[in-house]
Design a protein around this motif. Structure first.
Motif, PDB file in Angstrom:
ATOM      1  N   ARG A  31      20.084  22.407  82.571  1.00 45.35           N
ATOM      2  CA  ARG A  31      21.246  21.985  83.362  1.00 45.35           C
ATOM      3  C   ARG A  31      22.427  22.836  82.930  1.00 45.35           C
ATOM      4  N   HIS A  32      22.940  23.604  83.839  1.00 45.52           N
ATOM      5  CA  HIS A  32      24.062  24.520  83.554  1.00 45.52           C
ATOM      6  C   HIS A  32      23.763  25.389  82.337  1.00 45.52           C
ATOM      7  N   ASP A  65      22.859  21.328  91.048  1.00 54.06           N
ATOM      8  CA  ASP A  65      24.132  20.695  90.688  1.00 54.06           C
ATOM      9  C   ASP A  65      24.210  19.258  91.177  1.00 54.06           C
ATOM     10  N   ASP A 124      30.482  23.462  86.068  1.00 51.37           N
ATOM     11  CA  ASP A 124      29.386  23.869  85.178  1.00 51.37           C
ATOM     12  C   ASP A 124      29.456  23.207  83.810  1.00 51.37           C
TER      13      ASP A 124
END
Length: 511
Positions: free
Chosen positions: A298-299, A329, A96
């Protein structure tokens, strides 16, 4: 003589070609905005498990001297520092992690500073430090080892839970290009107010999911290096672009599923904002055209705030439409993130999937866009007026003014905006109209008097320029001017020249 096409290129050996030292110059010339570069450093702090991040602008009296980003993350030992300071250094990113390419720290820092120093300590190792000096990096890729005593001194400035207690990292920028060269006359204070506000909004937006947690804080402040006095100390607040008090449409938000063969199903969380909102969460994100569209994460880190990624053109009637998308991911070639993490390139595979995206009960993504469009139009009708579309405002008008105009008036789509600029004209003219370049030209002769001693710039005199845009935009929207319009132009010209000369006389009297 003809040959069959060879699908594989034949080779005859290989040759080692290491990068030229000027590669560092190219790496640092990627167009990082100041706030984007600082955000990249904060990403590293988050990856290090930091709970507190402090961004300090250091000043010596009126002169800004350095920028520090300090965190209480897990810190780095000597080998880890070497990897962190190596361009494209290999490291094992957590699943992550916000980092990706191993270039952010170096490219972000050296795009804005002539030197970047990183000093770090862990619970089990001594304090260590490295420094990239742009001049040496360009000539020989030589990275300096920071004196251990100084490295410990720098860490000690922020010990005793400010924020470093047992471990942490300090990133120091020196020779920052954006800093005012001469800080007198309040220039440094104005720069700090403007920059800290812009930086706070950027971090608040792009890291809003982290800032919403109880265990993560970012503080921005200015500190005098001699007296240790702290100025403008404030915590960054989350700026959630989906934090409307009441949805603009009672049936939204809704989740749409877009099936992408090479990636799988992507969830599109579609929202309709409340019309005519004055909340920062709505207005501070960008212009009307910029803030609609996709918000890619994203994350949990926002990497794109608005835009339709070639799915459609932005337009006024979709200004309430925002769609949250958490990137997978393993995005393959469908979603490609820029090195600066300031945008996403989506392949045609994504746009094709959008056309077929549906909710569980069969509503299409196109139905959502129609609903957002209807909410906007209905709100305009309830206001009791229908305003005629105008050519958009362009360069020369302050961004806040352009945003208000775009909020209040529908824009004529796909047209070049109207710019405003100062230029030398005959003193009998206050303004001129350049139809070919679609520009309102203002007479440079009267500029200093109108600014009243204030420093000029691209977006100066916002009140005057706003009035000139309101007065003259219709001239560009017609193919030619009739006799009545020409008479009006002459009338305005005479009055404005007289007013400008009165301003000049007032300046002369004051002198």
């Amino acid at each position: 003589m003809t040959h069959d096409w060879q699908f594989d290129v034949p080779t005859a050996g290989s040759k080692h070609l290491p990068p030229d030292a000027r590669y560092m110059e190219a790496l640092s010339s990627q167009g990082y905005a100041f706030e984007v570069a600082v955000a990249d450093l904060v990403d590293n702090s988050i990856d290090a498990g930091a709970k507190d991040v402090v961004i300090h602008f250091l000043r010596d009296g009126d002169q800004l001297v350095s920028l520090l980003v300090v965190d209480d993350g897990k810190g780095m030992d000597d080998p880890a520092l070497d990897v962190a300071m190596t361009v494209g250094g290999r490291r094992d990113y957590a699943a992550d992690a916000l980092g990706m390419f191993g270039t952010g720290l170096k490219s972000a820092s050296l795009s804005h500073a002539s030197a970047v120093t990183v000093v770090s300590t862990t619970k089990r190792t001594r304090t260590a430090g490295r420094r990239w000096l742009m001049e040496r990096a360009m000539s020989s890729f030589q990275c300096d080892i920071v004196d251990p005593d100084y490295a410990q001194t720098l860490i000690d400035r922020y010990d005793n839970k400010r924020p470093i207690e047992w471990q942490g990292t300090v990133v120091r920028w020196d020779g920052v290009k954006d800093f005012p060269k001469h800080g007198g006359g309040g220039q440094t204070d104005r720069y700090l107010h403007r920059t800290i506000n812009k930086l706070g909004l950027h971090l608040g937006l792009y890291l809003h999911r982290f800032l919403a947690r109880d265990d993560f804080n970012i503080t921005i402040a200015a500190e005098d290096v001699r007296t240790r006095t702290i100025y403008m100390n404030f915590g960054v607040e989350p700026l959630n672009p989906f934090a409307y008090p009441v949805p603009g449409h009672p049936e939204y938000p809704k989740a749409f599923r877009a099936s992408i063969p090479t990636v799988g199903d992507i969830t599109l969380d579609a929202h309709v904002w409340t019309p005519k909102s004055n909340l920062d969460e709505y207005k501070a994100v960008g212009s009307v055209m910029d803030r609609q569209g996709f918000y890619f994460y994203r994350h949990n880190r926002l990497v794109q705030a608005g835009g339709w990624n070639n799915f459609r053109q932005p337009e006024q009637h979709l200004s309430l439409a925002r769609v949250a998308v958490d990137l997978p991911d393993h995005p393959g070639d469908v979603f490609r993130l820029t090195v600066k993490k300031a945008g996403v390139d989506a392949s045609p595979e994504f746009t094709t999937a959008l056309e077929e995206a549906t909710t569980d009960n069969g509503q299409t993504f196109l139905d959502y866009l129609a609903a957002a469009d209807t909410v906007y139009r209905d709100a305009r009708k309830r206001a009791g007026t229908t305003r005629k579309p105008v050519l958009p405002p362009g360069k020369g008008l302050a961004p806040a003014v352009r945003e208000t105009i775009e909020d209040e008036l529908p824009m004529i789509a796909y047209e070049e905006p109207i710019a405003l600029r100062w230029q030398k004209l005959d003193n009998e003219l206050f303004f001129d109209i350049d139809r070919e370049d679609r520009t309102i030209v203002l007479n440079q002769h009267y500029r200093a008097a109108i600014l009243g001693g204030r420093r000029g710039g691209l977006n100066d005199a916002p009140l005057l320029k706003s009035l000139m845009y309101v007065l003259l935009h219709q001239v560009f929207e017609k193919e030619y001017s009739g006799s009545r319009e020409k008479d009006n132009l002459q009338l305005w010209q005479s009055i404005l020249v007289s007013a400008a000369r009165a301003e000049l006389d007032k300046v002369a009297d004051d002198d």
